[in-house]
Enzyme design. Structure first.
Site, mmCIF file in Angstrom:
data_model
loop_
_atom_site.group_PDB
_atom_site.id
_atom_site.type_symbol
_atom_site.label_atom_id
_atom_site.label_comp_id
_atom_site.label_asym_id
_atom_site.label_seq_id
_atom_site.Cartn_x
_atom_site.Cartn_y
_atom_site.Cartn_z
ATOM 1 N N SER A 80 1.695 7.874 -6.398
ATOM 2 C CA SER A 80 2.509 6.803 -5.801
ATOM 3 C C SER A 80 1.844 5.429 -5.712
ATOM 4 C CB SER A 80 2.971 7.217 -4.404
ATOM 5 O OG SER A 80 4.056 8.101 -4.494
ATOM 6 N N SER B 206 6.003 5.992 -4.982
ATOM 7 C CA SER B 206 6.740 5.513 -3.834
ATOM 8 C C SER B 206 6.301 4.123 -3.348
ATOM 9 C CB SER B 206 6.589 6.515 -2.691
ATOM 10 O OG SER B 206 5.242 6.585 -2.269
ATOM 11 N N LYS C 7 2.268 -1.421 2.550
ATOM 12 C CA LYS C 7 3.310 -0.388 2.471
ATOM 13 C C LYS C 7 3.736 0.026 3.878
ATOM 14 C CE LYS C 7 4.191 4.056 0.150
ATOM 15 N NZ LYS C 7 3.593 5.094 -0.723
#
Lengths: 491, 98
Positions: free
Chosen positions: A173, A149, A74
């Site tokens: 997330s 996310s 990420k």
């Protein structure tokens, strides 16, 4: 192939780490224009890391359990000299001068970082639509979101661009994207994985964790990145829970499983509730004792979270001022520093980030502090007490991970409250800090999309969520003949 | 309680150093009003005697030994700076001109 299979094939010499890395880079090049899972693919870095693993093997050095396995990271973790944007224009082009602890540990383990994945800007969102670089698409249905996310990482793992992914979970997330893409995602106990080099959104809630296609793969990645770090003063100085051993044990006979009564009914998609009921029935068949548990304060977790997280974010994101790194706008030689900061932040932040900064500024302002932020912190205590009471009678708690399957891109884009509901079931574990995992538990009848089972365990009992998930996964594979993710359409 | 005006949003934007347009102020005023109306539900919880939790891990005063460790060089620290001069960050004027 699972991460375990890949590592085994490399260790036994059936394939080289360089070949594995190249195969994944080729797949990214072939299909990621449909998904947009990656913001940056680090071809040279990945091939160099893979070559180092091959050289170590040739030299007879011992290889770790994930040596040579590719990973999607990420884009909220610093990686030295590799672009790190957090999905924001304010950090476009920034190359950090240091590695986050998560990256340092991945490198030490011989994990091959393929690149940086898309995300909601500064991890604020549940759909990856809040990325300044455009949305990521769900491999099960390209018109739908991959969750958020950590949606770039979930899409990458679900579509075989990488066997492993790293996400962060502030309100769900990791778990929610895992649920809506049909993979495994874990939020470790808060403090279990170092936050050093993880760009902060809400410091008391942010926690990094693994994404994988199997429970054992996630456990191996968890063990690789976890452990005390002097660079993060909130990192817990105790041994890492035995998550890999638990994932291999996969036996839940006699375990007491609590079903959270409050997470059902209005707002829950019928297909999600049906698959959740099936999963609970399966747990009972595997020998678990099922008990209904009430957690009355959980109904206030969402409002408390949307006061606490924006408050912390309004403070944390003050660092993006256009002075030391990142974007600077309006510095024409006459504008004051305050004017340049305000212009930079207006140009660099997207709508959701601005919304949350203002919400947090409001909640912390004098006259409102006690009624909003202060009261939310008290609710946080009550939620922790609900968990403590529940874990006094049961070993783990279960619920759906998220109330619906993946929604369509754009469907909730201009309705923040509808978007926030995606995290309804995941937020309590962020507020209390305990471990929680999402495991695929079938496809909803009405749309054929994956549903997630959330398993929650007490703080520092992370091994329990793996033990339960591994038992369910093994039985699912026995019945279906394969993992659920293998039913995803080809890209 | 739980109602927010456009002027208040403009004040918040100033406090948060966000130079918002008139359209943005209108848009955020209506959205923040809805969000604040919703999160204000925390007030329903009877919590007078409940201690607040700021953090889920009860840690205080985490200290380390006072030893020198390597840090960034000035070149590394300035590598991402929008403007630098003489090994320092160059920033716009911080005081009003005389």
């Amino acid at each position: 192939m699972t991460a375990v299979d890949i590592a085994g094939a490399i260790a036994s010499g059936q394939v080289t780490a360089a070949e594995v890395a190249q195969a994944h880079l080729d797949r990214i090049a072939a299909v990621d224009d449909k998904l947009h899972a990656f913001l940056h693919v680090d071809v040279d870095g990945a091939l160099a890391a893979a070559a180092a693993v091959d050289a170590a093997r040739a030299a007879g050095e011992p290889l770790g359990p994930l040596a040579g396995v590719p990973l999607a990271l990420k884009d909220v973790f610093t990686q030295q000299d590799v672009p790190t944007t957090c999905g924001s224009k304010i950090l476009e082009g920034w190359r950090p001068p240091y590695d986050s602890t998560v990256v340092r540990r991945l490198r030490a383990a011989g994990v091959v970082i393929l690149g940086k994945t898309n995300m909601d800007e500064f991890a604020m969102g549940s759909s990856t639509e809040n990325s300044a670089y455009g949305p990521t698409r769900n491999p099960w249905d390209l018109e739908r979101v991959p969750g958020g996310s950590s949606g770039g990482s979930s899409a990458a793992v679900a579509s075989y661009l990488a066997p492993l992914g790293i996400g962060t979970d502030t309100g769900g997330s990791i778990r929610q994207p895992a649920a809506v893409t049909g993979i495994v995602g874990v939020k470790p106990t808060y403090g279990g994985v170092s936050r050093y080099g993880l760009v902060a959104f809400s410091s008391s809630l942010d926690q990094a964790g693994p994404l994988g296609r199997t429970v054992l793969d996630a456990a191996l990645l968890h063990e690789t990145i976890a452990g005390h770090d002097p660079m993060d003063s909130t990192s817990i100085d105790t041994p890492v829970p035995p998550v890999v051993e638990a994932a291999r044990r996969a036996d839940i006979r006699g375990l007491r499983v609590g079903v959270v009564k409050e997470f059902a009914g209005e707002g829950y998609q019928p297909g999600v509730e049906a698959r959740f009921r099936d999963a609970v029935a399966l747990l009972a068949e595997l020998g678990a004792e099922i008990v209904e548990v009430s957690c009355p304060s959980f109904g206030y977790a969402l409002p408390a979270y949307y006061l606490i997280a924006p408050s912390e974010c309004s403070s944390n994101l003050a660092r993006f001022d256009g002075m030391r790194y990142g974007l600077r706008v309006g510095d024409d030689g006459t504008a004051s520093v305050e004017e340049v900061m305000a212009s930079t932040r207006a140009a660099g932040f997207g709508p959701e980030v601005k919304r949350r900064i203002m919400l947090g500024t409001y909640a912390l302002s004098s006259g409102y502090y006690d009624a909003y932020y202060g009261q939310a912190q008290k609710v946080r205590t009550l939620i922790t007490r609900d968990f403590d009471a529940a874990f006094g009678t049961v070993d783990v708690l279960v619920s759906p991970t998220t109330p619906t399957t993946a929604f369509k891109i754009g469907e909730r884009a201009d309705d923040p409250m509808a978007m926030y509901l995606a995290d309804l079931c995941t937020i309590p574990s962020n507020l209390a800090g305990n471990a929680a995992l999402s495991l695929p538990c079938g496809l909803a009848d009405e749309d054929g999309l994956p549903v997630g089972l959330q398993i929650m365990a007490p703080t520092l009992a992370d091994d329990r969520v793996y033990r339960v998930a591994a038992a369910v996964e093994a039985e699912q594979v026995r019945r279906r003949g394969h993992l659920l993710i293998e039913e995803a359409p080809a890209l | 309680m739980a109602s927010i005006t456009r002027d208040e949003v403009a004040h918040l934007a100033h406090l948060a150093r966000l130079d918002l347009t008139a359209d943005e102020l209108d848009h955020y005023a209506s959205q923040l009003d809805v969000i604040i109306g919703s999160v204000a539900r925390v007030a329903e919880v009877a919590a007078q005697d409940i201690p607040p939790t700021s953090h889920s891990v009860p840690l205080t005063n985490v200290l380390r030994d006072d030893v020198t460790t390597p840090g960034l060089t000035p070149q590394q620290a300035l590598a991402g700076a929008p403007a630098a001069e003489d090994d320092r960050f160059r920033v716009p004027r911080i005081l009003d001109e005389e």
